[in-house]
Design an enzyme around this catalytic site. Structure first.
Site, PDB file in Angstrom:
ATOM      1  N   HIS A 167       0.828  -1.201   0.000  1.00 35.42           N
ATOM      2  CA  HIS A 167       0.000   0.000   0.000  1.00 35.42           C
ATOM      3  C   HIS A 167       0.865   1.255   0.000  1.00 35.42           C
ATOM      4  CE1 HIS A 167      -4.088  -1.379   0.182  1.00 35.42           C
ATOM      5  NE2 HIS A 167      -3.864  -2.182   1.224  1.00 35.42           N
ATOM      6  N   CYS A 223      -0.062   2.680  -4.617  1.00 30.36           N
ATOM      7  CA  CYS A 223      -0.783   3.909  -4.933  1.00 30.36           C
ATOM      8  C   CYS A 223       0.077   5.123  -4.585  1.00 30.36           C
ATOM      9  CB  CYS A 223      -2.093   3.963  -4.153  1.00 30.36           C
ATOM     10  SG  CYS A 223      -3.281   2.687  -4.609  1.00 30.36           S
TER      11      CYS A 223
END
Length: 259
Positions: A167, A223
């Site tokens: 992440h 991301c």
């Protein structure tokens, strides 16, 4: 038989073979000499004059032949320098934000570096939740230590790789160096309690310390990862979206600036 001068009255004296001292019969002084069996020839007496015999220094031992024209004793160092990699894959198991495939990404990258790019296995540091070593679990502290290890002792010609699959996020920019007001971050396994790793820290840890001639390849699968290394230049890929919803990546010419 050697002739030596008396150390007191300079009278020539006949030195017995291998004698180290002699007493003068005129002034009774004792003259000490080095071992004539090992010393260079002493002065010789000829026609009531003294003449120094030319001293011949001992020849130095023959030097060992240099191995320049022979096969090397060991393989020459790699022309591409030393290789080192940090590979981090986090799946956040049993969490609402669990990811699938991140650990598999890390394993594939390790296989690629070893078998395609000839990285030594001992030069690759893996951080995943499957590791048995507590220092190789991808916590914030362990990732920080791994990044410091990656550039420690780095020299010109070294090839470094940082791969991250997990992440990524953003947080408010406190030092006002971001145009959009947000810092990009990586989310370690314990980011909920220990916090995220900010792009400013990543840049200071693995980008700024690089010496001239060293190469760092960073592959960040997360991301908000476009500027996670806080580099001064950014390359954006243009896309065309067709009516049916398919996207086509257009390969644009890219200029890479190396400092």
């Amino acid at each position: 038989m050697w002739l030596v001068n008396c150390s007191n009255c300079q009278t020539p004296l006949r030195l017995p073979p291998c004698a180290t001292s002699i007493r003068c019969s005129i002034c009774r002084a004792i003259t000490y000499v080095a071992d004539p069996c090992r010393a260079p020839p002493a002065r010789t007496y000829s026609c009531n004059k003294y003449s120094a015999a030319p001293y011949q220094p001992p020849r130095p031992p023959a030097a060992a032949p240099l191995p320049y024209n022979h096969a090397p004793l060991s393989p020459p160092p790699s022309p591409y320098g030393r290789k080192r990699a940090v590979i981090c894959g986090i799946s956040y198991r049993n969490a609402p934000y669990e990811l699938k495939g991140c650990i598999n990404d890390a394993k594939c990258m390790r296989y690629l570096l070893i078998n395609r790019f000839k990285f030594p296995e001992s030069s690759i540091l893996m951080l995943t939740e499957e590791e048995n070593d507590a220092y190789r679990i991808p916590t914030k502290q362990n990732i920080r230590m791994a990044l410091h290890w990656l550039v420690q002792g780095c020299q010109s010609g070294d090839s470094l790789v940082f791969h991250y699959s997990g992440h990524g996020s953003q947080q408010m920019d406190n030092d006002r160096d971001e145009i959009d007001g947000y810092d990009e971050t990586l989310c370690p396994l314990d980011f909920k309690t220990q916090g995220m790793i900010v792009d400013d820290e990543i840049n200071a840890t693995i980008v700024r310390p690089l010496p001239h001639g060293a190469k760092l390849h960073a592959i960040i699968d997360a991301c908000n990862s476009g500027t996670v290394l806080d580099l001064p230049f950014l390359c954006r890929m243009h896309r065309l979206v067709f009516d049916d919803g398919w996207e086509c990546n257009i390969k644009m010419p890219i200029t890479i600036l190396i400092f």
